[in-house]
Each structure stands twice: as C-alpha cells, then as structure tokens.
Design a protein around this motif. Structure first.
Motif, PDB file in Angstrom:
ATOM      1  N   UNK A   1     -40.291 -15.338 -12.388  1.00 23.14           N
ATOM      2  CA  UNK A   1     -39.941 -14.791 -11.079  1.00 23.14           C
ATOM      3  C   UNK A   1     -41.195 -14.383 -10.328  1.00 23.14           C
ATOM      4  N   UNK A   2     -42.122 -13.731 -11.033  1.00 29.36           N
ATOM      5  CA  UNK A   2     -43.378 -13.337 -10.388  1.00 29.36           C
ATOM      6  C   UNK A   2     -44.137 -14.555  -9.883  1.00 29.36           C
ATOM      7  N   UNK A   3     -44.227 -15.594 -10.698  1.00 26.38           N
ATOM      8  CA  UNK A   3     -44.939 -16.806 -10.299  1.00 26.38           C
ATOM      9  C   UNK A   3     -44.269 -17.477  -9.107  1.00 26.38           C
ATOM     10  N   UNK A   4     -42.943 -17.501  -9.080  1.00 25.85           N
ATOM     11  CA  UNK A   4     -42.219 -18.132  -7.974  1.00 25.85           C
ATOM     12  C   UNK A   4     -42.495 -17.407  -6.662  1.00 25.85           C
TER      13      UNK A   4
ATOM     14  N   UNK B   1     -53.578  -6.697 -22.416  1.00 31.89           N
ATOM     15  CA  UNK B   1     -53.428  -7.795 -21.460  1.00 31.89           C
ATOM     16  C   UNK B   1     -53.663  -7.278 -20.047  1.00 31.89           C
ATOM     17  N   UNK B   2     -54.199  -8.150 -19.215  1.00 36.57           N
ATOM     18  CA  UNK B   2     -54.526  -7.788 -17.831  1.00 36.57           C
ATOM     19  C   UNK B   2     -53.920  -8.838 -16.898  1.00 36.57           C
ATOM     20  N   UNK B   3     -53.003  -8.411 -16.035  1.00 36.41           N
ATOM     21  CA  UNK B   3     -52.435  -9.268 -14.996  1.00 36.41           C
ATOM     22  C   UNK B   3     -53.130  -8.940 -13.675  1.00 36.41           C
ATOM     23  N   UNK B   4     -53.616  -9.983 -12.993  1.00 38.57           N
ATOM     24  CA  UNK B   4     -54.263  -9.790 -11.692  1.00 38.57           C
ATOM     25  C   UNK B   4     -53.499 -10.593 -10.653  1.00 38.57           C
ATOM     26  N   UNK B   5     -52.902  -9.897  -9.700  1.00 38.76           N
ATOM     27  CA  UNK B   5     -52.139 -10.518  -8.621  1.00 38.76           C
ATOM     28  C   UNK B   5     -52.984 -10.464  -7.359  1.00 38.76           C
TER      29      UNK B   5
ATOM     30  N   UNK C   1     -47.128  -1.670   2.217  1.00 37.67           N
ATOM     31  CA  UNK C   1     -48.049  -0.732   1.596  1.00 37.67           C
ATOM     32  C   UNK C   1     -47.929  -0.809   0.080  1.00 37.67           C
ATOM     33  N   UNK C   2     -49.051  -0.962  -0.593  1.00 37.66           N
ATOM     34  CA  UNK C   2     -49.040  -1.031  -2.049  1.00 37.66           C
ATOM     35  C   UNK C   2     -48.667   0.324  -2.654  1.00 37.66           C
TER      36      UNK C   2
ATOM     37  N   UNK D   1     -41.475  -6.147   1.452  1.00 43.86           N
ATOM     38  CA  UNK D   1     -41.268  -5.023   0.544  1.00 43.86           C
ATOM     39  C   UNK D   1     -40.472  -5.439  -0.686  1.00 43.86           C
ATOM     40  N   UNK D   2     -39.468  -6.304  -0.486  1.00 49.14           N
ATOM     41  CA  UNK D   2     -38.647  -6.752  -1.611  1.00 49.14           C
ATOM     42  C   UNK D   2     -39.453  -7.637  -2.562  1.00 49.14           C
ATOM     43  N   UNK D   3     -40.245  -8.557  -2.007  1.00 47.27           N
ATOM     44  CA  UNK D   3     -41.035  -9.444  -2.863  1.00 47.27           C
ATOM     45  C   UNK D   3     -42.060  -8.669  -3.673  1.00 47.27           C
ATOM     46  N   UNK D   4     -42.805  -7.782  -3.006  1.00 48.95           N
ATOM     47  CA  UNK D   4     -43.827  -7.017  -3.720  1.00 48.95           C
ATOM     48  C   UNK D   4     -43.194  -6.125  -4.783  1.00 48.95           C
ATOM     49  N   UNK D   5     -42.070  -5.489  -4.439  1.00 50.75           N
ATOM     50  CA  UNK D   5     -41.406  -4.635  -5.418  1.00 50.75           C
ATOM     51  C   UNK D   5     -40.912  -5.415  -6.623  1.00 50.75           C
TER      52      UNK D   5
END
Length: 468
Positions: A412-415, A438-442, A300-301, A337-341
């Motif tokens: 880390x985010x990119x990986x 700046x705008x980050x879009x995941x 859940x986001x 949950x760990x990756x998204x966090x």
C-alpha cells in the motif's frame, strides 16, 4: 561477435542504416566505374582530336620541316608520348619506323615493331602522304590519369554520404526513441493512452501500431479495474459478517467456558481479528489504487505524525516500545492528508510489529537538495538485503519473524508513493548505541512552499502535546 549479430538482427534502425549505406556505396562504385570509363574514352577522343589538329597543320610545303622537327623535339615530361610526323614511303628514315605507303587516309591503330600506335594518315598532294602518330600506351596512361581524377569526388564523398545516412536514419527514429523513453518512465499503474509529446511526429507506418497498443492498454485497464472492483466489493461484503462475528465473539467471551474451550475460542477470535485486518487492508489497497484523480495538495508532516501516534501509541505501550519523533521542525509535503496518513500508519505499524519488547521506533524529517524525506527507524531484526526488493510485493512476508500480518502494508505504501511521485527505500538503521534495525526513507518530490508558510521559510516547530 554474437552480440553484434543479435543487435543487427533486432535493430531496425541499424539494419536500415547498413542497407542504405551499402546502397550508397554500391551506387558510388557504379557511378565511379561509369565515370572512369566515360572520362577514359573522352580523354582518348581529345587526344585523337589533337592528332587530327596536328595533321591538319601539315602541308606539302612544311612537311619536311615538321618531320625533322618531330624527330628532334622530345618533351620534358612524358617523353614517350610525343607526337611524330612522318611521310609515308618505302625509304627508311633513321630513328623512325617505316610507315607502309598503302595505309588508307583517316585515324587508325597500328602495331609497328611490337608497339601499338594511334595514327592519322592524310594525303597532302599527289604522291605526298603524311602520318601523325602517337604510342597508345602513353595515350592510355594520360587518359587513365585524367579518368582517375574524376574518381576523387566519389572517394571523398562516399564516406560522407554514409555518415549522412546514419544521421538521417537516427533522426527519423528519434521520435520512436523518445516515445520508448516516455513509456519506460511511466509508473506501473498508468494504463492511459499513449500520446506523442513535444514536436515529434511518428511515421505514418507506426500510427496503426500505436493505435493497437492504446486499444490493448484500454482492455488491460478495464480488466484491472474489474479485478480491483471485485476485490473491493468482496472485501466490503466480507467486512459486515466479520464484524458481526467479532461482536458475537465479544459477547461469547463473557460466558463461562472450560479452559480448553477458552483456548479454542481465543484462537478463533484471533483468526477473526486477523481476517478483519486483512479485509481492511484489501479495502485500503483497492482505494489507493483507484485514487488516480486525487487533486494535488500539501500536508503538514507534524499533523500527520500526531494522528499516527494517537492511533499507535497504545499498541507501542502495550509492547513496551519507546516511540517518538526526533527533531522539532515541521515541513509540508506534496501529498494529501489521507495518503500521507495511510503511508505513515503502515510504516509505523510495521516497525512496531517487528520491534521486540523494550525496543525503539523513531520518526524524523530530513531535508536535502530541496527535497523532503520522512525517516522511520526501528530496532527490530531488519530485513536481509536480498529480500528488501520483495517486501513491497503483495502478500509477501519475511519468514522466521514470528509475526502475523497480511503482507499488504508495504505494498500500500509503495502504491501511494508511486502515484504521488515519491520514492521509498530500505536501509540499515544507525543508532548511537550500535543497535541494528531497519530504516525506511520516504522521499517526496520538490515542491513550492504553501503561501501561508512562505514567510516562515516553509518550517515551523512541531510542539507535540502529551497524549493521554
């Protein structure tokens, strides 16, 4: 022209196709020449046979009649190619050349009055001999026309064969192109063995090359794993003494010291804290790089937003930054949950770090074409367009911002994003009051909604509670 030469020199498929096409064309030319000569010779033999057949029809009783008839008869076509029946004698016959009476029986070629003739001589009775003749030029023209007709299949089929060669060679190289496409689509961290998918079968000559590549990938994977383990072990070993040093620094902070000593102590503690943050980032990077066997899950986001805000709101309040979530819908995304966090914490921490005091950081969710995106916007100075591709490199930091950091957060985010099949893009923030940022879009890949949320259309309100 240079590009064509370079492509011809580098493309095995193109070279093989061209050489096979040349071989086909040369074979067609050789076969055409042989066929032409054979047809020409056979046509002349057939005309010789016709002359012999006409000569066989001539007898001592009808020779005079046939001689006169051949003088009067002129065919409607190929008038010069008519067959002439003539007795051999020393007397002159009007309209005919004299045939020497000493000619031997049989078929032969003579030149009479500047023209070449093919003639069959027969003895019909004592003192009665006859010659049946035809001009060789006309015979050859007829033979050439017949031989040329045999070349039509070669002229028509040779281009067809060349096209078939190119198609067959292209089909034979199709498994290689498919394999190349699969390798090109692989993520950077995937060093697993190469397998041929589908029904495509590689040629036997390519298998040793594929095996050698798999062995090389195995050695590279071992080397990379060794490097990652070294970084993780080194960071882990550094964390304990750094923690002890920070504890000692906290105890030392309670002691009385001069202003000059206090200034140096503050710089020392700041350096220790920065070093500990770097060690923690290294451990996180090593962990996410090794987490290739994490089972797919959905998170859940809204819950991820809650945890990130609980950790970072105190930092944002200390910098007088307005941080919050826009929108009230919750969605689930295909990430643990760990990756998204970890991704959200690094993105939001990066936004807070580079947003000046009194600025704003917003988190939001966007859905389009069955794909979900998480957007993090700030009112910071932004990143120049020519540096946006480099900010995901390890230890790279934009100069001139005056902010400290390890330069590993976005890496880390990119990986993680690459491992779970998501994508991250940078752009300019669009604020209603015209402020930049700046705008980050995941953006996450498509997924089926969890069974528990199937009846709620995959969305629910966020309902954040105030955080004390």
């Amino acid at each position: 022209m240079d590009g064509v030469k370079r492509r011809l020199g580098q493309s095995l498929q193109l070279r093989l196709s061209i050489w096979l096409a040349i071989a086909v064309l040369l074979s067609a030319v050789a076969a055409g020449v042989f066929s032409f000569k054979a047809a020409f010779h056979e046509a002349n033999e057939i005309q010789d046979l016709q002359l012999k057949e006409v000569a066989a029809l001539v007898t001592a009783n009808n020779v005079q009649f046939m001689e006169g008839g051949s003088m009067r008869y002129v065919p409607d076509f190929e008038a010069e190619a008519k067959v002439v029946v003539q007795r051999l004698s020393n007397r002159s016959v009007q309209g005919l050349v004299n045939l020497p009476p000493a000619l031997p029986d049989g078929i032969q070629t003579l030149t009479l009055n500047g023209r070449e003739w093919r003639i069959v001589v027969r003895t019909l009775a004592p003192g009665v001999r006859v010659g049946v003749r035809q001009q060789t030029s006309d015979r050859n023209e007829i033979a050439r026309n017949s031989a040329v007709a045999t070349l039509i299949p070669f002229v028509v089929l040779a281009p067809v064969f060349v096209g078939v060669v190119f198609l067959l060679v292209g089909h034979m190289f199709k498994p290689l192109r498919r394999l190349a496409s699969e390798l090109d689509a692989r993520p950077d961290h995937d060093l697993s063995e190469i397998y041929v998918t589908g029904d495509a079968k590689l040629p036997a000559e390519i298998i040793p090359f594929l095996v050698a590549n798999n062995r090389l990938l195995g050695r590279v994977a071992e080397s990379v794993a060794l490097q990652r383990r070294f970084v993780a072990d080194a960071a882990h070993e550094l964390r304990s003494p750094l923690t002890v040093l920070l504890l000692q620094a906290e105890r030392l902070d309670l002691s009385e010291m001069s202003s000059q000593a206090r200034e140096r102590f503050t710089a020392l503690r700041t350096g220790l804290m920065r070093t500990r943050a770097l060690v923690e980032q290294l451990l996180t990077l090593a962990h996410v790089q090794e987490a290739n066997d994490v089972q797919a899950s959905q998170t859940s986001v809204a819950q991820a937003f809650r945890r990130v805000l609980e950790d970072l709101i105190p930092i944002a309040q200390a910098r007088e930054i307005d941080i919050g979530v826009s929108g009230e819908a919750d969605v689930w995304v295909p990430a643990s949950e760990a990756d998204l966090g970890t991704m959200l914490k690094n993105l939001v921490d990066n936004a807070i770090r580079y947003t000046p005091s009194g600025g704003r950081v917003d988190l939001s969710i966007q859905s389009a074409d069955s794909r979900t995106s998480i957007v993090v916007e700030d009112t910071g100075p932004g990143i120049p367009a020519d540096e946006r591709d480099r900010v995901f490199d390890r230890f790279y930091r934009v100069l001139g911002t005056g902010q400290s950091g390890s330069g590993l957060g976005l890496s880390i985010v990119q990986t993680i994003a690459t491992r779970i099949g998501a994508s991250i893009t940078l752009g300019d923030a669009t604020w209603a009051d015209g402020r930049g940022g700046l705008r980050f879009t995941l953006t996450f890949p498509e997924m089926d909604p969890p069974a528990a949320l199937a009846d709620s259309d995959h969305k629910r309100p966020m309902n954040f509670e105030p955080i004390a």
